[in-house]
Design a protein around this motif. Structure first.
Motif, PDB file in Angstrom:
ATOM      1  N   GLU A  97       0.825  -1.212   0.000  1.00  0.00           N
ATOM      2  CA  GLU A  97       0.000   0.000   0.000  1.00  0.00           C
ATOM      3  C   GLU A  97       0.856   1.258   0.000  1.00  0.00           C
ATOM      4  O   GLU A  97       0.527   2.255  -0.661  1.00  0.00           O
ATOM      5  N   ASN A  98       1.973   1.234   0.715  1.00  0.00           N
ATOM      6  CA  ASN A  98       2.816   2.423   0.834  1.00  0.00           C
ATOM      7  C   ASN A  98       3.622   2.717  -0.421  1.00  0.00           C
ATOM      8  O   ASN A  98       3.866   3.888  -0.747  1.00  0.00           O
ATOM      9  N   VAL A  99       4.066   1.670  -1.134  1.00  0.00           N
ATOM     10  CA  VAL A  99       4.962   1.887  -2.275  1.00  0.00           C
ATOM     11  C   VAL A  99       4.302   1.616  -3.624  1.00  0.00           C
ATOM     12  O   VAL A  99       4.877   1.921  -4.669  1.00  0.00           O
ATOM     13  N   GLY A 100       3.127   0.992  -3.611  1.00  0.00           N
ATOM     14  CA  GLY A 100       2.417   0.770  -4.869  1.00  0.00           C
ATOM     15  C   GLY A 100       2.762  -0.515  -5.573  1.00  0.00           C
ATOM     16  O   GLY A 100       2.324  -0.751  -6.701  1.00  0.00           O
ATOM     17  N   HIS A 101       3.556  -1.380  -4.939  1.00  0.00           N
ATOM     18  CA  HIS A 101       3.854  -2.693  -5.526  1.00  0.00           C
ATOM     19  C   HIS A 101       4.194  -3.672  -4.420  1.00  0.00           C
ATOM     20  O   HIS A 101       4.567  -3.270  -3.306  1.00  0.00           O
ATOM     21  N   ALA A 102       4.070  -4.949  -4.713  1.00  0.00           N
ATOM     22  CA  ALA A 102       4.346  -5.976  -3.716  1.00  0.00           C
ATOM     23  C   ALA A 102       5.844  -6.165  -3.522  1.00  0.00           C
ATOM     24  O   ALA A 102       6.648  -5.848  -4.414  1.00  0.00           O
ATOM     25  N   LEU A 103       6.220  -6.668  -2.371  1.00  0.00           N
ATOM     26  CA  LEU A 103       7.611  -7.007  -2.111  1.00  0.00           C
ATOM     27  C   LEU A 103       8.024  -8.133  -3.045  1.00  0.00           C
ATOM     28  O   LEU A 103       7.302  -9.123  -3.195  1.00  0.00           O
ATOM     29  N   ASP A 104       9.203  -8.005  -3.687  1.00  0.00           N
ATOM     30  CA  ASP A 104       9.583  -8.975  -4.716  1.00  0.00           C
ATOM     31  C   ASP A 104      10.882  -9.709  -4.401  1.00  0.00           C
ATOM     32  O   ASP A 104      11.575 -10.175  -5.295  1.00  0.00           O
ATOM     33  N   ASN A 105      11.204  -9.825  -3.121  1.00  0.00           N
ATOM     34  CA  ASN A 105      12.416 -10.527  -2.711  1.00  0.00           C
ATOM     35  C   ASN A 105      12.083 -11.994  -2.451  1.00  0.00           C
ATOM     36  O   ASN A 105      11.338 -12.317  -1.528  1.00  0.00           O
ATOM     37  N   ASP A 106      12.614 -12.901  -3.271  1.00  0.00           N
ATOM     38  CA  ASP A 106      12.284 -14.327  -3.157  1.00  0.00           C
ATOM     39  C   ASP A 106      12.665 -14.899  -1.799  1.00  0.00           C
ATOM     40  O   ASP A 106      11.955 -15.730  -1.231  1.00  0.00           O
ATOM     41  N   ARG A 107      13.830 -14.487  -1.245  1.00  0.00           N
ATOM     42  CA  ARG A 107      14.264 -15.021   0.045  1.00  0.00           C
ATOM     43  C   ARG A 107      13.290 -14.623   1.146  1.00  0.00           C
ATOM     44  O   ARG A 107      12.971 -15.422   2.022  1.00  0.00           O
ATOM     45  N   ILE A 108      12.815 -13.378   1.095  1.00  0.00           N
ATOM     46  CA  ILE A 108      11.875 -12.920   2.105  1.00  0.00           C
ATOM     47  C   ILE A 108      10.547 -13.652   1.970  1.00  0.00           C
ATOM     48  O   ILE A 108       9.979 -14.131   2.947  1.00  0.00           O
TER      49      ILE A 108
END
Length: 269
Positions: free
Chosen positions: A251-262
């Motif tokens: 919601e804050n940045v406009g895109h989903a987190l895209d780090n596979d490890r996370i």
């Protein structure tokens, strides 16, 4: 304790490889704060640590530590006040030197005893043995052995001790358990919590584990494209789930987190 005001850094400016790594970062840590940091690759997490540690001079902004402006202070002078651990167990120690010699170097540097006549006393060696014994790894009986003979977990535990042997004003932990097997990582993490709590050390820790990001310490920061986009603490943090944290990030940045490890770490919790 730690104050960053509008800190910015661009690498390779004016070239095709120009990269805005830190974008007007503002951060305030109170004494004793333990903040975890998560974000995708390239979000600026390690660059933030490098700015604080003095590996480069920021293009703009100011960095203050315990009331002292360290913006232009060389890294070797900041190292007396800032402890740091890296993901790679090989980075924190000198493998061909003994455990005692590694501890002596860390102790002399951080305690400002750096004259040509500085020596390690019998009392210092006793202190080393006591601190090693507290790790519970039996290293106090191996002080004359080269560090290169230790396992990765033992080296990280030793590096943690070296970074905190003389209590630093700030401790930076850059995914310091990521290269270890799960059982060893848990042990090093427990040692970290114990040492930080006992010495009331102000601490910043980068992690890819979302559960750790919400349960360790008292604050959670999320970074994206060189900015801190989320900073939660207190009751708000206590009632935030991993899924809720990911949703707020999106919601804050406009895109989903895209780090596979996370994302993988969230699936295995």
């Amino acid at each position: 304790m730690l104050e960053l005001q509008n800190v910015s850094k661009t690498f390779n400016p004016g070239t095709v490889n120009e990269k805005l790594a830190l974008d007007h970062v503002n951060l305030h840590l109170e004494p004793g704060d333990f903040a975890t940091i998560v974000g995708s690759n390239g979000a600026g997490k390690s660059t933030l640590f490098n700015a604080i540690a003095g590996e480069f001079i920021a293009d703009a902004g100011h960095i203050t530590l315990d009331g002292q402006d360290i913006t232009f202070l060389p890294d070797y002078r900041r190292s007396k006040q800032v402890g740091r651990m890296f993901q790679d167990p090989l980075r924190g120690t000198a493998p061909h030197m003994t455990i005692e010699e590694n501890l002596a170097l860390a102790y002399l540097r951080a305690s400002h005893r750096t004259s040509a006549f500085s020596r390690i006393s019998r009392a210092d060696r006793q202190l080393f043995a006591e601190k090693l014994s507290a790790l519970g790894l039996g290293l106090e009986d191996r002080m004359k052995q080269p560090v290169g003979l230790l396992s990765g977990g033992q080296r990280q535990a030793l590096t943690l001790l070296m970074a905190t042997l003389v209590t630093p004003k700030l401790l930076l932990l850059d995914e310091h358990t990521a290269a270890l097997d799960p059982a060893t990582a848990d042990k090093v993490l427990e040692l970290t919590k114990k040492i930080v709590a006992e010495n009331h050390i102000t601490c910043l820790m980068i992690t890819h584990n979302m559960r750790d990001a919400l349960t360790l310490g008292n604050r959670t920061l999320m970074m994206d494209h060189g900015r801190i986009v989320l900073d939660i603490a207190g009751e708000e943090r206590a009632h935030t789930t991993v899924d809720g944290l990911l949703q707020r990030f999106a919601e804050n940045v406009g895109h989903a987190l895209d780090n596979d490890r996370i994302l993988l770490s969230t699936e295995t919790q």
